[in-house]
Design an enzyme around this catalytic site. Structure first.
Site, PDB file in Angstrom:
ATOM      1  N   ALA A   9       0.815  -1.228   0.000  1.00 26.45           N
ATOM      2  CA  ALA A   9       0.000   0.000   0.000  1.00 26.45           C
ATOM      3  C   ALA A   9       0.844   1.273   0.000  1.00 26.45           C
ATOM      4  O   ALA A   9       0.295   2.369   0.033  1.00 26.45           O
ATOM      5  CB  ALA A   9      -0.951  -0.003   1.197  1.00 26.45           C
ATOM      6  N   SER A  10       2.158   1.131  -0.035  1.00 32.03           N
ATOM      7  CA  SER A  10       2.996   2.351   0.012  1.00 32.03           C
ATOM      8  C   SER A  10       2.905   3.154  -1.280  1.00 32.03           C
ATOM      9  O   SER A  10       3.149   4.360  -1.286  1.00 32.03           O
ATOM     10  CB  SER A  10       4.457   1.981   0.301  1.00 32.03           C
ATOM     11  OG  SER A  10       4.879   0.925  -0.535  1.00 32.03           O
ATOM     12  N   ARG A  11       2.590   2.468  -2.386  1.00 31.74           N
ATOM     13  CA  ARG A  11       2.609   3.152  -3.689  1.00 31.74           C
ATOM     14  C   ARG A  11       1.467   2.635  -4.572  1.00 31.74           C
ATOM     15  O   ARG A  11       0.853   1.617  -4.272  1.00 31.74           O
ATOM     16  CB  ARG A  11       3.943   2.866  -4.406  1.00 31.74           C
ATOM     17  CG  ARG A  11       5.137   3.430  -3.680  1.00 31.74           C
ATOM     18  CD  ARG A  11       6.441   3.184  -4.412  1.00 31.74           C
ATOM     19  NE  ARG A  11       6.964   1.852  -4.209  1.00 31.74           N
ATOM     20  CZ  ARG A  11       7.237   0.989  -5.200  1.00 31.74           C
ATOM     21  NH1 ARG A  11       7.024   1.336  -6.444  1.00 31.74           N
ATOM     22  NH2 ARG A  11       7.714  -0.206  -4.937  1.00 31.74           N
ATOM     23  N   ASP A  59       7.863  -8.408   4.278  1.00 30.80           N
ATOM     24  CA  ASP A  59       8.051  -8.960   2.933  1.00 30.80           C
ATOM     25  C   ASP A  59       7.062 -10.114   2.815  1.00 30.80           C
ATOM     26  O   ASP A  59       7.192 -11.126   3.501  1.00 30.80           O
ATOM     27  CB  ASP A  59       9.503  -9.451   2.795  1.00 30.80           C
ATOM     28  CG  ASP A  59       9.765 -10.105   1.446  1.00 30.80           C
ATOM     29  OD1 ASP A  59       8.789 -10.406   0.717  1.00 30.80           O
ATOM     30  OD2 ASP A  59      10.945 -10.336   1.143  1.00 30.80           O
ATOM     31  N   TYR A 152       5.397 -13.127 -15.608  1.00 31.31           N
ATOM     32  CA  TYR A 152       4.409 -12.290 -14.915  1.00 31.31           C
ATOM     33  C   TYR A 152       2.989 -12.774 -15.255  1.00 31.31           C
ATOM     34  O   TYR A 152       2.148 -12.937 -14.368  1.00 31.31           O
ATOM     35  CB  TYR A 152       4.610 -10.831 -15.335  1.00 31.31           C
ATOM     36  CG  TYR A 152       3.644  -9.857 -14.720  1.00 31.31           C
ATOM     37  CD1 TYR A 152       3.788  -9.440 -13.396  1.00 31.31           C
ATOM     38  CD2 TYR A 152       2.587  -9.330 -15.458  1.00 31.31           C
ATOM     39  CE1 TYR A 152       2.903  -8.525 -12.835  1.00 31.31           C
ATOM     40  CE2 TYR A 152       1.700  -8.418 -14.912  1.00 31.31           C
ATOM     41  CZ  TYR A 152       1.859  -8.022 -13.596  1.00 31.31           C
ATOM     42  OH  TYR A 152       0.975  -7.122 -13.048  1.00 31.31           O
ATOM     43  N   ALA A 154       2.006 -15.726 -16.165  1.00 31.14           N
ATOM     44  CA  ALA A 154       1.741 -17.014 -15.501  1.00 31.14           C
ATOM     45  C   ALA A 154       1.427 -16.799 -14.023  1.00 31.14           C
ATOM     46  O   ALA A 154       0.517 -17.433 -13.468  1.00 31.14           O
ATOM     47  CB  ALA A 154       2.945 -17.936 -15.665  1.00 31.14           C
ATOM     48  N   LYS A 156       0.094 -14.169 -12.683  1.00 28.85           N
ATOM     49  CA  LYS A 156      -1.207 -13.517 -12.538  1.00 28.85           C
ATOM     50  C   LYS A 156      -2.359 -14.453 -12.926  1.00 28.85           C
ATOM     51  O   LYS A 156      -3.490 -14.285 -12.452  1.00 28.85           O
ATOM     52  CB  LYS A 156      -1.239 -12.213 -13.351  1.00 28.85           C
ATOM     53  CG  LYS A 156      -0.322 -11.136 -12.764  1.00 28.85           C
ATOM     54  CD  LYS A 156      -0.747 -10.777 -11.346  1.00 28.85           C
ATOM     55  CE  LYS A 156       0.085  -9.693 -10.706  1.00 28.85           C
ATOM     56  NZ  LYS A 156      -0.375  -9.330  -9.356  1.00 28.85           N
ATOM     57  N   ILE A 185      -2.022   0.541 -15.969  1.00 26.74           N
ATOM     58  CA  ILE A 185      -2.386   1.587 -15.008  1.00 26.74           C
ATOM     59  C   ILE A 185      -1.150   2.454 -14.753  1.00 26.74           C
ATOM     60  O   ILE A 185      -0.030   1.943 -14.645  1.00 26.74           O
ATOM     61  CB  ILE A 185      -2.879   0.950 -13.675  1.00 26.74           C
ATOM     62  CG1 ILE A 185      -3.996  -0.092 -13.922  1.00 26.74           C
ATOM     63  CG2 ILE A 185      -3.322   2.018 -12.686  1.00 26.74           C
ATOM     64  CD1 ILE A 185      -5.284   0.420 -14.516  1.00 26.74           C
TER      65      ILE A 185
HETATM   66  P1  NAP Z   1       3.931  -0.494  -7.755  1.00 23.92           P
HETATM   67  O1  NAP Z   1       3.561   0.923  -7.973  1.00 23.92           O
HETATM   68  O2  NAP Z   1       5.229  -1.004  -8.285  1.00 23.92           O
HETATM   69  O3  NAP Z   1       3.856  -0.794  -6.175  1.00 23.92           O
HETATM   70  C1  NAP Z   1       4.113  -2.084  -5.715  1.00 23.92           C
HETATM   71  C2  NAP Z   1       3.771  -2.174  -4.243  1.00 23.92           C
HETATM   72  O4  NAP Z   1       3.993  -3.532  -3.830  1.00 23.92           O
HETATM   73  C3  NAP Z   1       4.647  -1.297  -3.375  1.00 23.92           C
HETATM   74  O5  NAP Z   1       3.863  -0.790  -2.325  1.00 23.92           O
HETATM   75  C4  NAP Z   1       5.695  -2.281  -2.829  1.00 23.92           C
HETATM   76  O6  NAP Z   1       6.216  -1.932  -1.551  1.00 23.92           O
HETATM   77  C5  NAP Z   1       4.849  -3.537  -2.699  1.00 23.92           C
HETATM   78  N1  NAP Z   1       5.649  -4.763  -2.688  1.00 23.92           N
HETATM   79  C6  NAP Z   1       6.384  -5.297  -3.688  1.00 23.92           C
HETATM   80  N2  NAP Z   1       6.964  -6.442  -3.269  1.00 23.92           N
HETATM   81  C7  NAP Z   1       6.570  -6.623  -1.984  1.00 23.92           C
HETATM   82  C8  NAP Z   1       6.826  -7.612  -1.004  1.00 23.92           C
HETATM   83  N3  NAP Z   1       7.621  -8.666  -1.269  1.00 23.92           N
HETATM   84  N4  NAP Z   1       6.245  -7.495   0.211  1.00 23.92           N
HETATM   85  C9  NAP Z   1       5.446  -6.436   0.493  1.00 23.92           C
HETATM   86  N5  NAP Z   1       5.171  -5.470  -0.385  1.00 23.92           N
HETATM   87  C10 NAP Z   1       5.728  -5.556  -1.601  1.00 23.92           C
HETATM   88  O7  NAP Z   1       2.828  -1.487  -8.355  1.00 23.92           O
HETATM   89  P2  NAP Z   1       1.328  -1.205  -8.855  1.00 23.92           P
HETATM   90  O8  NAP Z   1       1.405  -0.832 -10.285  1.00 23.92           O
HETATM   91  O9  NAP Z   1       0.595  -0.349  -7.907  1.00 23.92           O
HETATM   92  O10 NAP Z   1       0.766  -2.691  -8.824  1.00 23.92           O
HETATM   93  C11 NAP Z   1      -0.014  -3.195  -7.749  1.00 23.92           C
HETATM   94  C12 NAP Z   1      -0.574  -4.541  -8.148  1.00 23.92           C
HETATM   95  O11 NAP Z   1      -1.345  -4.399  -9.343  1.00 23.92           O
HETATM   96  C13 NAP Z   1       0.498  -5.586  -8.469  1.00 23.92           C
HETATM   97  O12 NAP Z   1       0.065  -6.852  -8.025  1.00 23.92           O
HETATM   98  C14 NAP Z   1       0.569  -5.557  -9.984  1.00 23.92           C
HETATM   99  O13 NAP Z   1       1.046  -6.770 -10.505  1.00 23.92           O
HETATM  100  C15 NAP Z   1      -0.887  -5.308 -10.323  1.00 23.92           C
HETATM  101  N6  NAP Z   1      -1.112  -4.727 -11.657  1.00 23.92           N
HETATM  102  C16 NAP Z   1      -0.557  -3.528 -11.991  1.00 23.92           C
HETATM  103  C17 NAP Z   1      -0.796  -3.014 -13.257  1.00 23.92           C
HETATM  104  C18 NAP Z   1      -0.212  -1.714 -13.717  1.00 23.92           C
HETATM  105  O14 NAP Z   1      -0.289  -1.423 -14.926  1.00 23.92           O
HETATM  106  N7  NAP Z   1       0.361  -0.896 -12.839  1.00 23.92           N
HETATM  107  C19 NAP Z   1      -1.604  -3.711 -14.162  1.00 23.92           C
HETATM  108  C20 NAP Z   1      -2.157  -4.932 -13.774  1.00 23.92           C
HETATM  109  C21 NAP Z   1      -1.908  -5.421 -12.509  1.00 23.92           C
HETATM  110  P3  NAP Z   1       7.540  -0.982  -1.369  1.00 23.92           P
HETATM  111  O15 NAP Z   1       7.125   0.386  -1.850  1.00 23.92           O
HETATM  112  O16 NAP Z   1       7.827  -1.006   0.086  1.00 23.92           O
HETATM  113  O17 NAP Z   1       8.590  -1.575  -2.224  1.00 23.92           O
END
Ligand code: NAP
Length: 243
Positions: A9-11, A59, A152, A154, A156, A185
């Site tokens: 949830a940080s980002r 983690d 990725y 696979a 998902k 996104i």
């Molecule tokens: P993001 O901006 O890269 O943020 C990823 C988040 O996951 C960060 O808060 C990070 O924490 C946390 N994280 C990563 N590895 C972790 C771990 N081992 N333990 C705990 N926290 C962890 O990603 P996002 O784009 O928001 O994506 C969020 C979800 O949506 C993901 O599952 C991604 O696969 C999915 N998704 C994204 C998109 C897209 O286009 N963005 C599309 C489809 C699906 P830190 O900040 O502390 O590193």
């Protein structure tokens, strides 16, 4: 007061989701891994809205860290109503044959095992309460497959299989399990893409643009809410219509 644990949830999508739940009256548990500053700033932002949030570093790929996080959350909030399995990672785009064992392991450890660790730790409390909502974040690539995104994709697709099976297993305990499959996104995950690459992707989207984290957050909230009380095992795409 109801509580929601949002992983990652940080980002990005996780952050937008945490804000949505906080604005809707939930106490929010903000999980993160490395980015303490961002997690803390979100906690402050939620506090300034008059809502409650706490940060929990773990983690998610580490089962013992997850168990400790969930025990701490239970101690602080007293209950766990919603789990959003959002934390995830992607690899740089590339041919499947060019990636090594460590790449495969890192993606599956976070996107699949991490989701299972969190779900396992939280489910025992939900089963005990005979109520709970779980929303998993998959991806458009998990439903249609993405070239040069094979590992990725696979991982998902595994999120979708997990959602559908677990929904059947937990329904008798009053727990719904659903999944959101976002398209492209605007978040850090895609910060490597150029303006032209994003525009090119948008040409294959019926709505003609890439999505916002807040648009995914609205759908996650809907699936966890009473408005979705007869929906379980479902995969809801939030992708603007892939052509
Ligand atoms: P993001 O901006 O890269 O943020 C990823 C988040 O996951 C960060 O808060 C990070 O924490 C946390 N994280 C990563 N590895 C972790 C771990 N081992 N333990 C705990 N926290 C962890 O990603 P996002 O784009 O928001 O994506 C969020 C979800 O949506 C993901 O599952 C991604 O696969 C999915 N998704 C994204 C998109 C897209 O286009 N963005 C599309 C489809 C699906 P830190 O900040 O502390 O590193």
């Amino acid at each position: 007061m109801k509580t929601a644990l949002i992983t990652g949830a940080s980002r990005g999508i996780g952050r937008a989701t945490a804000l949505k739940f906080a604005k809707s009256g939930y106490c929010v548990a903000i999980n993160y891994n490395k980015n303490t500053e961002m997690a803390e700033s979100l906690r402050q932002e939620i506090k300034s809205l008059g809502a409650r949030a706490e940060i929990f570093r773990a983690d998610i790929s580490d089962c013992s860290e997850v168990q400790k996080m969930v025990a701490d959350m239970k101690d602080k909030f007293g209950r766990i109503d919603v789990l959003v399995n959002n934390a995830g990672i992607a690899l740089p785009q590339g041919l499947f044959t060019d990636f090594g064992e460590d790449d495969i392991k890192s993606v599956f450890d976070t996107n699949v095992i991490g989701m299972m660790n969190c779900t396992k730790a939280v489910t025992k409390h939900m089963v005990h309460n005979k109520s709970g909502q779980i929303v998993n974040i998959s991806s458009v690539w998990g439903t249609i497959g993405g070239s040069c995104e094979v590992i990725y994709s696979a991982s998902k697709a595994a999120v979708i299989g997990f959602t559908k099976a677990l929904a059947k297993e937990l329904a008798p305990s009053g727990i719904r399990v659903n999944c959101v499959a976002p398209g492209l996104i605007e978040t850090d995950m895609n910060s490597h893409l150029t303006h032209n690459e994003k525009a090119e992707f948008a040409e294959g989207v019926a709505l003609g643009r890439i999505g916002k984290a807040e648009e995914v957050a609205e759908t996650v909230f809907f699936l966890a809410s009473e408005a979705a009380s007869y929906i379980t095992g479902e995969v809801l795409s939030v992708d603007g219509g892939i052509i």
